[in-house]
Design an enzyme around this catalytic site. Structure first.
Site, PDB file in Angstrom:
ATOM      1  N   ASN A   1      -7.444  -2.697  14.062  1.00 18.32           N
ATOM      2  CA  ASN A   1      -8.849  -2.989  13.731  1.00 18.32           C
ATOM      3  C   ASN A   1      -8.979  -4.194  12.800  1.00 18.32           C
ATOM      4  O   ASN A   1     -10.037  -4.432  12.230  1.00 18.32           O
ATOM      5  CB  ASN A   1      -9.510  -1.752  13.103  1.00 18.32           C
ATOM      6  CG  ASN A   1      -8.857  -1.351  11.786  1.00 18.32           C
ATOM      7  OD1 ASN A   1      -7.927  -1.998  11.324  1.00 18.32           O
ATOM      8  ND2 ASN A   1      -9.348  -0.279  11.180  1.00 18.32           N
TER       9      ASN A   1
ATOM     10  N   ASP B   1       0.809  -1.219   0.000  1.00 20.11           N
ATOM     11  CA  ASP B   1       0.000   0.000   0.000  1.00 20.11           C
ATOM     12  C   ASP B   1       0.844   1.271   0.000  1.00 20.11           C
ATOM     13  O   ASP B   1       2.062   1.222   0.198  1.00 20.11           O
ATOM     14  CB  ASP B   1      -0.960  -0.005   1.207  1.00 20.11           C
ATOM     15  CG  ASP B   1      -0.292  -0.425   2.517  1.00 20.11           C
ATOM     16  OD1 ASP B   1       0.943  -0.393   2.588  1.00 20.11           O
ATOM     17  OD2 ASP B   1      -1.010  -0.777   3.465  1.00 20.11           O
TER      18      ASP B   1
ATOM     19  N   HIS C   1      -7.199  -4.670   9.970  1.00 21.82           N
ATOM     20  CA  HIS C   1      -6.925  -4.455   8.544  1.00 21.82           C
ATOM     21  C   HIS C   1      -5.648  -5.163   8.117  1.00 21.82           C
ATOM     22  O   HIS C   1      -4.741  -5.406   8.913  1.00 21.82           O
ATOM     23  CB  HIS C   1      -6.932  -2.961   8.166  1.00 21.82           C
ATOM     24  CG  HIS C   1      -5.781  -2.135   8.626  1.00 21.82           C
ATOM     25  ND1 HIS C   1      -5.924  -0.820   9.013  1.00 21.82           N
ATOM     26  CD2 HIS C   1      -4.461  -2.400   8.747  1.00 21.82           C
ATOM     27  CE1 HIS C   1      -4.738  -0.325   9.342  1.00 21.82           C
ATOM     28  NE2 HIS C   1      -3.846  -1.264   9.190  1.00 21.82           N
TER      29      HIS C   1
ATOM     30  N   GLU D   1      -9.621  -1.964   5.070  1.00 23.75           N
ATOM     31  CA  GLU D   1     -10.255  -1.626   6.340  1.00 23.75           C
ATOM     32  C   GLU D   1     -11.537  -2.437   6.556  1.00 23.75           C
ATOM     33  O   GLU D   1     -12.114  -2.955   5.590  1.00 23.75           O
ATOM     34  CB  GLU D   1     -10.613  -0.132   6.340  1.00 23.75           C
ATOM     35  CG  GLU D   1      -9.408   0.809   6.245  1.00 23.75           C
ATOM     36  CD  GLU D   1      -8.744   1.065   7.585  1.00 23.75           C
ATOM     37  OE1 GLU D   1      -8.558   0.112   8.362  1.00 23.75           O
ATOM     38  OE2 GLU D   1      -8.396   2.226   7.857  1.00 23.75           O
TER      39      GLU D   1
HETATM   40  C1  GLP Z   1      -0.334   0.074   8.674  1.00 26.17           C
HETATM   41  C2  GLP Z   1      -0.112  -0.575   7.288  1.00 26.17           C
HETATM   42  C3  GLP Z   1      -0.249  -2.063   7.385  1.00 26.17           C
HETATM   43  C4  GLP Z   1       0.404  -2.510   8.679  1.00 26.17           C
HETATM   44  C5  GLP Z   1      -0.460  -2.077   9.838  1.00 26.17           C
HETATM   45  C6  GLP Z   1       0.143  -2.304  11.210  1.00 26.17           C
HETATM   46  O1  GLP Z   1      -1.153   1.156   8.646  1.00 26.17           O
HETATM   47  N1  GLP Z   1      -0.947  -0.097   6.242  1.00 26.17           N
HETATM   48  O2  GLP Z   1       0.320  -2.677   6.249  1.00 26.17           O
HETATM   49  O3  GLP Z   1       0.506  -3.889   8.717  1.00 26.17           O
HETATM   50  O4  GLP Z   1      -0.910  -0.757   9.659  1.00 26.17           O
HETATM   51  O5  GLP Z   1       1.106  -1.360  11.513  1.00 26.17           O
HETATM   52  P1  GLP Z   1       2.095  -1.513  12.748  1.00 26.17           P
HETATM   53  O6  GLP Z   1       3.015  -2.634  12.408  1.00 26.17           O
HETATM   54  O7  GLP Z   1       2.817  -0.204  12.832  1.00 26.17           O
HETATM   55  O8  GLP Z   1       1.252  -1.799  13.937  1.00 26.17           O
END
Ligand code: GLP
Length: 238
Positions: free
Chosen positions: A138, A69, A140, A145
């Protein structure tokens, strides 16, 4: 569902176990297509892969990478863009050829066309051999989402307030600077990966439990992973 779960004592061990799996994938197939994730969770794994690359144990010279992404309307040289994150934490430190690294173009004026191009790119690369994933608080994956239905293809999403609040910490200007939209690979591209490696820190224990053992529902996008044949989950206990 065939989930291999590895519980590690800490983040360092989680990162090493994750890196060992990516390294083995490259040993099996040097021209692997690696699906990559951002966020804080895989940072230690990237650092470990950099060390192994510098030590000459693995090479990314033939590998291709495709990221999940990118934020919309943030340029590649903005330090909060995922392109900047990938370059500075990983690509600039390994022997990969930059032209073999792909992320969605969040600056594209025609977002729908960019989404279609990105889905086609995954197919043109022959699909993903190993997809690295994190999980949002959440549920995702990528930026898919919670929603009324599963979104299968690369799409431009409106980020939920909960995601914006969680990720705002990385922006100097906090929530005001935090983008409202992102382009994310869809669940089809993720689910078609031959193997999936999901990393989760201790703070994700609750949502991970829901995703892996609760009902399969678009309200918890990661729950679709219950249908994947080759899923490895590494969870850190602290
Ligand atoms: C982000 C990314 C995801 C990631 C997730 C968890 O916003 N878009 O690809 O896996 O949220 O992030 P973190 O590892 O900082 O908790």
């Amino acid at each position: 569902m065939r989930v291999k779960q590895i519980v590690t004592a800490n983040v360092q061990e989680m990162s090493q176990r994750g890196a060992a799996i990516v390294a083995a994938q490259l040993t099996l197939k040097s021209h692997s297509v690696l699906g990559l994730a951002t966020g804080s969770t895989p940072l230690g794994m990237y650092a470990e892969l950099v060390s192994r690359n510098k030590a000459g144990e693995i090479s990314f010279a033939d590998a291709r990478t495709i990221n999940l992404d990118e934020y919309c309307d943030i340029s590649a040289d903005n330090k909060n863009s995922y392109r900047y994150y990938m370059n500075s934490n990983f690509f600039d430190k390994i022997d990969i050829r930059k032209e073999n690294t792909y992320l969605p173009d969040g600056m594209a004026s025609d977002k729908q066309a960019e989404c279609a191009r990105y889905s086609e790119l995954v197919d043109a690369l022959g699909g993903i051999d190993l997809q690295v994933l994190g999980i949002g608080m959440n549920g995702h994956i990528g930026f898919n989402e919670p929603a009324a239905h599963f979104v299968m293809d690369t799409n431009c999403v409106t980020l939920t307030e909960s995601t914006r609040n969680v990720n705002a910490q990385y922006f100097d200007g906090g929530l005001d600077e935090m983008p409202r939209y992102a382009i994310t690979m869809g669940l089809r591209q993720i689910m078609q990966a031959k193997r999936i490696l999901l990393l989760a820190g201790a703070n994700k224990k609750g949502i991970l439990e829901e995703a892996l053992n609760g009902p399969v529902t678009p309200q918890v996008p990661a729950s679709i992973l219950q249908l994947h044949k080759r899923l490895t989950v590494i969870i850190s206990e602290s």
